[in-house]
Design an enzyme around this catalytic site. Sequence first.
Site, short mmCIF file in Angstrom:
data_model
loop_
_atom_site.label_atom_id
_atom_site.label_comp_id
_atom_site.label_asym_id
_atom_site.label_seq_id
_atom_site.Cartn_x
_atom_site.Cartn_y
_atom_site.Cartn_z
N GLU A 45 0.83 -1.21 0.00
CA GLU A 45 0.00 0.00 0.00
C GLU A 45 0.87 1.26 0.00
OE1 GLU A 45 -2.47 2.51 3.30
OE2 GLU A 45 -2.20 0.37 3.61
N ASP A 100 0.79 3.82 -3.27
CA ASP A 100 0.38 5.21 -3.13
C ASP A 100 1.32 6.13 -3.89
OD1 ASP A 100 -1.11 7.44 -1.70
OD2 ASP A 100 0.90 7.78 -0.92
N ASP A 149 -7.03 0.82 0.32
CA ASP A 149 -5.70 0.27 0.63
C ASP A 149 -5.37 -0.91 -0.28
OD1 ASP A 149 -5.62 2.12 2.65
OD2 ASP A 149 -5.96 0.70 4.28
N GLU A 155 -4.39 0.44 -3.77
CA GLU A 155 -3.02 0.93 -3.81
C GLU A 155 -2.02 -0.22 -3.78
OE1 GLU A 155 -3.65 5.29 -1.65
OE2 GLU A 155 -2.97 3.58 -0.47
#
Length: 239
Positions: free
Chosen positions: A50, A54, A123, A126
């Site tokens: 995650e 991102d 989450d 990502e």
Amino acid sequence: MPLKRPKGDALAAIIAERTGYAFHDVALLQRALTHSSVRGKVGADNERLEFLGDRVLALVVAEMLFRRHPEATQGELAVRLSSLVSGDSCAEVAEEIGMTEFIHADAAVRGVNGRKAKNVRADAMEALIAAVYLDSGLEPARAFILRFWEKRAQTVGRAVRDPKTMLQEWLAQKDSARPTYAIIGREGPDHEPVFTVEVQAPGFDASVATGRSRQAAEQAAAAAFLAREGVTDNADAAA
């Protein structure tokens, strides 16, 4: 009884059909869809993925916006970026793909709803981006992201025309607190009042504007704030 969650090659085949990307490392895909509530050892869940996803998402979307809007200011690009890479946007893409049924989480997490459920989906989205990046590199990850985010970039411009939304998202990029609005004046008869509103944010001078309703005055104050800080030009502020 609920349907069994697909695993291994069956899971990879479904993800490939829905996203256009076929994983080489199926274990990496499964880790991207494993919530920390069921982790067995460090690195077996999607938290680290995650973190990476991102950053990959932000890079690809930032470049897309940079090329798509050559006349946009840094502030305008930041507002658009914030909207596109937000948790809400990631959760929406996860829903579009139908990822919820594939996320491996304990019963307590599977039973949540509202904001918490969105966070779980965001989450995982990502983490999935990071998994694509690690599995095949930046270009496949870029193609994966653009497939789902380019169409969103076409509509986000209309959303950011709302000065209050723009100001809130721009301040979030600055790690500042949310803006606060206060009525500091009211004039005119009851049937045709004129409100004066002040907007404040920590670390910035306040901006003041008037409007024929509280909402209009707040929007005008936010627009004045954005124009003063160079986020929008005067034409945008007046729109």
